[in-house]
Design a protein around this motif. Structure first.
Motif, PDB file in Angstrom:
ATOM      1  N   ASP A   5       0.921  -1.679  -0.159  1.00  0.00           N
ATOM      2  CA  ASP A   5       0.184   0.405  -0.017  1.00  0.00           C
ATOM      3  C   ASP A   5       1.492   1.536  -0.314  1.00  0.00           C
ATOM      4  O   ASP A   5       2.590   1.380   0.391  1.00  0.00           O
ATOM      5  N   ASN A   6       0.277   2.487  -0.559  1.00  0.00           N
ATOM      6  CA  ASN A   6       0.920   3.865  -0.720  1.00  0.00           C
ATOM      7  C   ASN A   6       0.632   4.220   0.508  1.00  0.00           C
ATOM      8  O   ASN A   6      -0.584   4.549   0.108  1.00  0.00           O
ATOM      9  N   PRO A   7       2.189   4.758   1.482  1.00  0.00           N
ATOM     10  CA  PRO A   7       1.484   5.655   2.658  1.00  0.00           C
ATOM     11  C   PRO A   7       0.800   6.878   1.842  1.00  0.00           C
ATOM     12  O   PRO A   7       0.563   7.346   2.470  1.00  0.00           O
ATOM     13  N   LYS A   8       1.301   7.516   1.370  1.00  0.00           N
ATOM     14  CA  LYS A   8       0.673   8.783   0.893  1.00  0.00           C
ATOM     15  C   LYS A   8      -0.364   8.423   0.215  1.00  0.00           C
ATOM     16  O   LYS A   8      -1.072   9.719   0.351  1.00  0.00           O
ATOM     17  N   ASP A   9      -0.621   7.823   0.044  1.00  0.00           N
ATOM     18  CA  ASP A   9      -2.417   7.866  -0.714  1.00  0.00           C
ATOM     19  C   ASP A   9      -2.449   6.468  -1.295  1.00  0.00           C
ATOM     20  O   ASP A   9      -1.864   5.105  -2.351  1.00  0.00           O
ATOM     21  N   GLY A  10      -3.638   6.510  -0.305  1.00  0.00           N
ATOM     22  CA  GLY A  10      -4.272   4.927   0.323  1.00  0.00           C
ATOM     23  C   GLY A  10      -5.067   3.863  -1.195  1.00  0.00           C
ATOM     24  O   GLY A  10      -5.117   2.955  -1.146  1.00  0.00           O
ATOM     25  N   ARG A  11      -5.048   5.254  -2.608  1.00  0.00           N
ATOM     26  CA  ARG A  11      -5.620   4.402  -3.252  1.00  0.00           C
ATOM     27  C   ARG A  11      -4.563   3.925  -4.610  1.00  0.00           C
ATOM     28  O   ARG A  11      -5.022   2.602  -5.323  1.00  0.00           O
ATOM     29  N   SER A  12      -3.398   4.111  -4.577  1.00  0.00           N
ATOM     30  CA  SER A  12      -2.627   3.139  -4.976  1.00  0.00           C
ATOM     31  C   SER A  12      -1.480   2.522  -4.838  1.00  0.00           C
ATOM     32  O   SER A  12      -1.482   2.272  -2.778  1.00  0.00           O
ATOM     33  N   LYS A  13      -0.915   1.830  -5.336  1.00  0.00           N
ATOM     34  CA  LYS A  13       0.764   0.524  -4.289  1.00  0.00           C
ATOM     35  C   LYS A  13       1.802   1.384  -4.980  1.00  0.00           C
ATOM     36  O   LYS A  13       2.183   2.217  -5.932  1.00  0.00           O
ATOM     37  N   THR A  14       2.380   0.122  -4.168  1.00  0.00           N
ATOM     38  CA  THR A  14       3.767   1.071  -4.659  1.00  0.00           C
ATOM     39  C   THR A  14       4.805  -0.408  -4.705  1.00  0.00           C
ATOM     40  O   THR A  14       4.097  -1.550  -4.476  1.00  0.00           O
ATOM     41  N   VAL A  15       5.954  -0.415  -5.452  1.00  0.00           N
ATOM     42  CA  VAL A  15       6.366  -1.796  -5.452  1.00  0.00           C
ATOM     43  C   VAL A  15       7.771  -1.707  -5.094  1.00  0.00           C
ATOM     44  O   VAL A  15       9.161  -0.933  -5.465  1.00  0.00           O
ATOM     45  N   TRP A  16       8.112  -3.218  -5.196  1.00  0.00           N
ATOM     46  CA  TRP A  16       9.151  -2.839  -3.644  1.00  0.00           C
ATOM     47  C   TRP A  16       9.893  -4.870  -4.489  1.00  0.00           C
ATOM     48  O   TRP A  16       8.809  -5.374  -5.155  1.00  0.00           O
ATOM     49  N   LEU A  17      11.074  -4.368  -4.301  1.00  0.00           N
ATOM     50  CA  LEU A  17      12.388  -6.115  -5.508  1.00  0.00           C
ATOM     51  C   LEU A  17      12.334  -6.717  -3.876  1.00  0.00           C
ATOM     52  O   LEU A  17      12.633  -6.533  -3.064  1.00  0.00           O
ATOM     53  N   THR A  18      11.779  -8.328  -4.321  1.00  0.00           N
ATOM     54  CA  THR A  18      12.020  -9.398  -3.611  1.00  0.00           C
ATOM     55  C   THR A  18      13.069  -9.519  -3.634  1.00  0.00           C
ATOM     56  O   THR A  18      14.045  -9.165  -4.449  1.00  0.00           O
ATOM     57  N   GLN A  19      13.725 -10.244  -2.877  1.00  0.00           N
ATOM     58  CA  GLN A  19      14.761 -10.649  -2.610  1.00  0.00           C
ATOM     59  C   GLN A  19      15.364 -11.673  -3.927  1.00  0.00           C
ATOM     60  O   GLN A  19      16.378 -11.786  -4.452  1.00  0.00           O
ATOM     61  N   LYS A  20      14.195 -12.897  -4.350  1.00  0.00           N
ATOM     62  CA  LYS A  20      14.270 -13.589  -5.595  1.00  0.00           C
ATOM     63  C   LYS A  20      14.472 -12.361  -7.106  1.00  0.00           C
ATOM     64  O   LYS A  20      15.632 -12.824  -7.443  1.00  0.00           O
TER      65      LYS A  20
END
Length: 141
Positions: free
Chosen positions: A79-94
């Motif tokens: 979840d995007n902490p700055k905007d509850g309607r959008s998401k953020t993308v995070w790189l996994t260890q994989k």
């Protein structure tokens, strides 16, 4: 002359893409790898719409690419902490491991190339290529 420069850059891009994609797992292509690189260079927490702008693709295309990477466990959405309607993308260890492994797998190809190319000449053209990218990048805004 500028057309000839871009023609050569385009051919180099096609050849390098084929080398890259030959080392990616089935189902992944160069744009997937580009997203992994983007997240390494930019840092985690990117918003998909910003990524779409950076790659100059429609948001739907970026969403499709990101969903494919997420389904394979290479990125995760938060979840995007700055905007509850959008998401953020995070790189996994994989995803990090895949990027590093792919770069490592390309090392022999790069080594072979460096045996055929004048190293000093390559170093000499890099600033011009960087400046060309900077000018073109600024012109798109």
């Amino acid at each position: 002359m500028l057309f000839e420069v871009f023609k050569e850059i385009g051919i180099i891009e096609q050849l390098s893409r084929a080398q890259l994609e030959a080392r990616l797992p089935d189902g992944l292509i160069a744009p997937h790898f580009a997203v992994l690189n983007h997240l390494i260079n930019r840092g985690d927490g990117a918003v998909p719409i910003d990524m779409a702008r950076a790659f100059q693709v429609p948001k739907t295309s970026m969403t499709h690419t990101l969903k494919g990477l997420a389904a394979k466990g290479y990125v995760a959405f938060r979840d995007n902490p700055k905007d509850g309607r959008s998401k953020t993308v995070w790189l996994t260890q994989k995803g990090r491991d895949l990027r590093e492994r792919t770069i490592r797998d390309l090392a022999p190809v790069f080594g072979d190339l460096m045996g055929e190319i004048d190293h000093e000449a390559l170093i000499g053209i890099l600033p011009t290529l960087v400046r060309l990218r900077e000018v073109m990048d600024a012109a798109r805004d």
